[in-house]
Design a protein around this motif. Structure first.
Motif, mmCIF file in Angstrom:
data_model
loop_
_atom_site.group_PDB
_atom_site.id
_atom_site.type_symbol
_atom_site.label_atom_id
_atom_site.label_comp_id
_atom_site.label_asym_id
_atom_site.label_seq_id
_atom_site.Cartn_x
_atom_site.Cartn_y
_atom_site.Cartn_z
ATOM 1 N N ASN A 1 -13.203 8.916 -2.675
ATOM 2 C CA ASN A 1 -12.729 8.211 -1.496
ATOM 3 C C ASN A 1 -13.550 6.934 -1.348
ATOM 4 O OD1 ASN A 1 -12.127 7.523 1.277
ATOM 5 N ND2 ASN A 1 -11.340 9.592 1.475
ATOM 6 N N GLY B 1 -2.230 3.782 -7.384
ATOM 7 C CA GLY B 1 -2.759 4.893 -6.581
ATOM 8 C C GLY B 1 -2.648 4.637 -5.088
ATOM 9 N N ASP B 2 -3.551 5.282 -4.350
ATOM 10 C CA ASP B 2 -3.557 5.177 -2.879
ATOM 11 C C ASP B 2 -4.241 3.874 -2.484
ATOM 12 O OD1 ASP B 2 -3.899 5.377 -0.160
ATOM 13 O OD2 ASP B 2 -4.869 7.342 -0.203
ATOM 14 N N LEU B 3 -3.454 2.956 -1.962
ATOM 15 C CA LEU B 3 -3.997 1.631 -1.657
ATOM 16 C C LEU B 3 -4.272 1.427 -0.164
ATOM 17 C CD1 LEU B 3 -1.982 -0.659 -4.119
ATOM 18 C CD2 LEU B 3 -4.263 0.278 -4.389
ATOM 19 N N SER B 4 -4.457 2.521 0.595
ATOM 20 C CA SER B 4 -4.893 2.332 1.982
ATOM 21 C C SER B 4 -6.198 1.553 1.917
ATOM 22 C CB SER B 4 -5.226 3.642 2.708
ATOM 23 O OG SER B 4 -4.533 4.732 2.240
ATOM 24 N N LYS C 1 5.995 -3.193 2.557
ATOM 25 C CA LYS C 1 4.884 -2.798 3.443
ATOM 26 C C LYS C 1 3.573 -3.473 3.025
ATOM 27 C CE LYS C 1 7.189 0.445 5.808
ATOM 28 N NZ LYS C 1 7.393 0.359 7.248
ATOM 29 N N ARG D 1 3.612 -5.957 7.883
ATOM 30 C CA ARG D 1 3.970 -4.681 7.265
ATOM 31 C C ARG D 1 5.408 -4.251 7.536
ATOM 32 N NH1 ARG D 1 0.904 -0.554 10.197
ATOM 33 N NH2 ARG D 1 2.748 -0.660 11.516
ATOM 34 N N ASP D 2 5.760 -4.147 8.805
ATOM 35 C CA ASP D 2 7.060 -3.559 9.124
ATOM 36 C C ASP D 2 8.243 -4.496 8.904
ATOM 37 O OD1 ASP D 2 5.612 -1.349 9.643
ATOM 38 O OD2 ASP D 2 6.293 -1.053 11.701
ATOM 39 N N PHE E 1 -3.818 -1.849 16.427
ATOM 40 C CA PHE E 1 -2.785 -1.110 17.143
ATOM 41 C C PHE E 1 -3.223 -0.967 18.605
ATOM 42 C CE2 PHE E 1 -1.330 2.917 18.870
ATOM 43 C CZ PHE E 1 0.016 2.903 18.587
ATOM 44 N N ARG F 1 0.799 -1.218 0.000
ATOM 45 C CA ARG F 1 0.000 0.000 0.000
ATOM 46 C C ARG F 1 0.833 1.270 0.000
ATOM 47 N NH1 ARG F 1 -2.891 0.133 5.948
ATOM 48 N NH2 ARG F 1 -1.018 0.522 7.166
ATOM 49 N N ALA F 2 2.016 1.223 0.576
ATOM 50 C CA ALA F 2 2.788 2.456 0.649
ATOM 51 C C ALA F 2 3.327 2.882 -0.715
ATOM 52 C CB ALA F 2 3.931 2.291 1.643
ATOM 53 N N LYS G 1 5.678 -5.883 13.894
ATOM 54 C CA LYS G 1 4.648 -4.846 13.885
ATOM 55 C C LYS G 1 3.884 -4.813 12.563
ATOM 56 C CE LYS G 1 5.262 -0.514 15.271
ATOM 57 N NZ LYS G 1 6.061 0.711 15.560
ATOM 58 N N LYS H 1 -8.425 0.509 15.603
ATOM 59 C CA LYS H 1 -8.665 0.139 14.207
ATOM 60 C C LYS H 1 -9.989 -0.616 14.173
ATOM 61 C CE LYS H 1 -6.840 -2.347 10.281
ATOM 62 N NZ LYS H 1 -5.653 -2.731 9.565
ATOM 63 N N ARG I 1 -8.242 3.439 -2.081
ATOM 64 C CA ARG I 1 -8.849 4.467 -1.250
ATOM 65 C C ARG I 1 -9.168 5.741 -2.029
ATOM 66 N NH1 ARG I 1 -9.241 5.485 4.010
ATOM 67 N NH2 ARG I 1 -10.565 3.685 3.820
ATOM 68 N N GLY J 1 1.779 1.946 -3.670
ATOM 69 C CA GLY J 1 0.733 1.918 -4.681
ATOM 70 C C GLY J 1 0.941 0.820 -5.703
#
Lengths: 113, 395
Positions: free
Chosen positions: B106, B62-65, B380, B357-358, B314, B39-40, B338, B252, B83, B42
Motif C-alpha cells: 500500500n 493497477g489501483d491508481l487511487s 474518471k 472526474r465525474d 468533498f 484511476r477507476a 463534481k 479529504k 496505491r 487503472g
C-alpha cells in the motif's frame, strides 16, 4: 399513549436492536436503487480518498471484509455517522441517514466489488 | 511446394496478427507531454499539450487511487506510483509499459533523486521507504519506518527529493521527519528527527530544495527542516493558526505538493478550516487568511506568482477558486462539475490543466483570461502530470 402506539414503538426499538446486531435485513427504509448507487459511488470516491478507492486502506484503515468483518453493523454505521474523534475520520451524518449508513455498513461487511 | 509456401505465409501472417503490436513510437520531443491518470480503470493517457490531443492509452497500471508520477531527466520515462504498491515505468514516446513491479502492499507516492538514478517510494504497508534503480527498477535500499507494533511500522508520507541525492519524508504515526542520503548507495545515511508534531500528513520542499515542510493533522502549525542546516533540527512554524478554534471535519486531506509562492508570500491550505493561509516566507509568520469556498486540497500558485488556484475537498469538490496574490481577493469562482481532483500548470504558466472526474474530461484554462481553451475526454481522471516536472525539485 395507546397500546397500539406502544406496540409500534416497541417493534421499532426491536428492529433497531436487530439491525444493530444482525445484517440490516430489517431496515425500516432501505435506500432505493438510485440512492444505493450514489452511496457506493460516495464510498469509492470520497471514503476512498483515505481508505483507497478499492477500500484496501490508505491513510485510513482498510474497509475490506477481512479488516472489518468482525465489527458489528452498529459499530460500523455509528463510526460512519459520527466519525472517530482523535483520528481524521470525519462524521458523514450530513450526507446520509442512519438507515443509509446501516445499509452501507452491511455492504462493507459483505464486501464491495 | 506451392501449398506449403502458402501455409508458411499463412502461419507467418497468423503469427504477425497474434503478436501484441507495439504502439508506434513517436519521433518528437517529450517536453510538452503529460500523463493523465484514469484511476477507476487503472490506466493513463499520454497527452500532447501543444496539439491538445491524446497520443496513447496505457493500461494495466493497477489501483491508481492517489497515484502520482515523476519523470526521468530526459523526460522520456514516467514512473507511476499506484496505491497497490505498484511502480510502473512508462515510455512516453511509445506509450508502452516498460516495466511494472509491485514493491509494497500500500503506497502513497514517490520521488526521483536529483541526478535521476534513484526512485524512492513511500509505503503505508509495510511502513517505510524503498529505493529503486531508475534504470531497471531493481531494489537498491529498503528503509523500514519506526515500528508501532509487532508487525506494523509507521506510515510514511510527504516523500520528496532534495539536493545532494537526498530524500526527505515524514512518519505519520510517530511524528518524525527522516532525511535519507543516497550519495553513496552502498551506504545510505539516515538522519531522524523525532517529536516534530502529531500526524504529519504530507510534506513539501521549496523549489530551491532548502526547506522541507510537513503539514500536521493532529495539531496546528507545520514542522520545518532547513536542509542547509539540518543540525539545527526541526522547528515549528505558523504555530498559532486556528488555535482554539473549532475545526471543521476534513473529508479529504489537503496536499502540500506544489509550493504556492508569490514573491515573499507563501500560500497554504488550512486544515479543518475553510481558509487559505498566507505566510511571510522569511519569518514564517501568518500574514492573512483568505476565506474560501471549502476545505482546500490543492493551493497552487501560477508559475508567474500572480494568482493562486484552489480546489476543495468533498462536498465542495465541484469548485475552483482563483485568488489574486496582490489583493488577496477571490477573483473567480468556477463550478466545473463534481470531482475537480487536480490542477497542473504549463511550466511557463500560460495555461492550467484541470481534471473533472465525474464529467470524464480534463479542461485546459487560459490563466490570463480564465477561460477554457480545450476539453479532452478521459475516464474518471484524477492526477495530471506534465513532463516538465522532470526538471523541478520536489515534484
Amino acid at each position: 399513549m395507546t397500546n397500539m402506539k406502544k406496540q409500534i414503538l416497541q417493534a421499532g426499538l426491536l428492529a433497531t436492536l436487530i439491525n444493530g446486531m444482525a445484517s440490516g435485513a430489517l431496515m425500516a427504509a432501505p435506500p432505493d436503487a438510485a440512492r444505493r448507487s450514489e452511496l457506493i459511488d460516495l464510498l469509492k470516491q470520497d471514503c476512498g480518498a483515505c481508505h483507497g478507492m478499492r477500500l484496501k486502506g490508505g491513510l485510513g484503515p482498510a474497509l475490506t471484509p477481512d479488516a472489518i468483518g468482525r465489527l458489528s453493523i452498529e459499530t460500523i454505521s455509528e463510526t460512519i455517522l459520527h466519525g472517530r474523534p482523535g483520528t481524521p475520520m470525519p462524521p458523514w451524518q450530513p450526507f446520509m441517514s442512519r438507515d443509509e449508513a446501516v445499509w452501507l455498513a452491511g455492504r462493507l461487511k459483505a464486501g464491495v466489488d | 511446394m506451392r501449398a506449403s509456401m502458402k501455409s508458411l505465409f499463412l502461419i507467418a501472417w497468423l503469427l504477425a496478427i497474434s503478436l501484441p503490436v507495439a504502439a508506434e513510437c513517436q519521433l518528437r520531443g517529450t517536453g510538452d507531454l503529460a500523463l493523465v491518470i484514469e484511476r477507476a480503470t487503472g490506466s493513463a493517457q499520454v497527452i500532447d499539450t501543444t496539439h491538445r490531443r491524446s497520443l496513447f492509452h496505457v493500461k494495466g497500471l493497477g489501483d491508481l487511487s492517489h497515484a502520482s508520477v515523476v519523470y526521468s531527466r530526459d523526460e522520456r520515462y514516467a514512473y507511476v506510483f499506484g496505491r497497490d504498491g505498484g511502480l510502473s515505468k512508462i515510455d512516453m514516446l511509445c506509450g508502452t509499459l516498460v516495466k511494472r513491479i509491485v514493491q509494497g502492499g500500500n503506497s502513497i507516492g514517490g520521488a526521483i533523486s536529483q541526478d535521476g538514478r534513484f526512485i524512492a517510494v513511500s509505503n503505508y504497508v509495510p511502513g517505510g521507504v524503498k529505493v529503486f534503480s531508475a534504470e531497471d527498477l531493481s531494489l537498491v535500499f529498503d528503509l523500514p519506518a519506526t515500528a508501532i507494533s509487532a508487525d506494523k511500522n509507521s506510515k510514511t508520507v510527504g516523500l520528496v527529493d532534495a539536493p545532494g541525492e537526498r530524500f526527505v519524508f515524514s512518519l505519520y504515526d510517530t511524528g518524525e521527519i527522516w532525511l535519507l542520503d543516497m550519495l553513496n548507495p552502498a551506504k545510505p545515511k539516515v538522519t531522524r528527527f523525532t517529536g516534530v508534531g502529531r500526524q504529519p500528513y504530507d510534506g513539501l520542499i521549496t523549489p530551491d530544495g532548502r526547506y522541507y515542510i510537513a503539514g500536521l493533522f493532529g495539531e496546528d502549525g507545520l514542522a520545518m527542516l532547513d536542509l542547509w542546516h539540518p543540525e539545527k533540527g526541526v522547528t515549528r512554524i505558523m504555530d498559532h493558526y486556528g488555535r482554539g478554534e473549532r475545526k471543521l471535519p476534513v473529508y479529504k486531506m489537503p496536499h502540500l505538493e506544489g509550493w504556492a509562492m508569490a514573491g515573499d508570500t507563501a500560500f497554504l491550505p488550512a486544515v479543518g478550516h475553510h481558509e487559505v493561509l498566507v505566510a511571510d516566507r522569511h519569518g514564517w509568520k501568518e500574514k492573512a487568511r483568505i476565506a474560501v469556498h471549502g476545505q482546500p486540497v490543492f493551493v497552487m500558485a501560477q508559475p508567474d506568482g500572480r494568482r493562486i488556484w484552489v480546489n476543495f475537498a468533498f462536498p465542495d469538490n465541484d469548485t475552483v477558486q482563483v485568488i489574486d496574490t496582490e489583493s488577496l481577493k477571490i477573483i473567480k469562482t468556477m463550478k466545473l462539475g463534481k470531482g475537480v481532483l487536480h490542477m497542473e500548470f504549463a511550466p511557463r504558466g500560460e495555461a492550467v490543466w484541470v481534471s473533472v472526474r465525474d464529467r470524464n474530461h480534463i479542461l485546459e484554462f487560459d490563466t490570463r483570461t480564465l477561460k477554457p481553451l480545450a476539453e479532452l475526454p478521459a475516464t474518471k481522471p484524477s492526477g495530471i502530470f506534465l513532463s516538465a516536472r522532470a526538471h523541478r525539485t520536489g515534484l
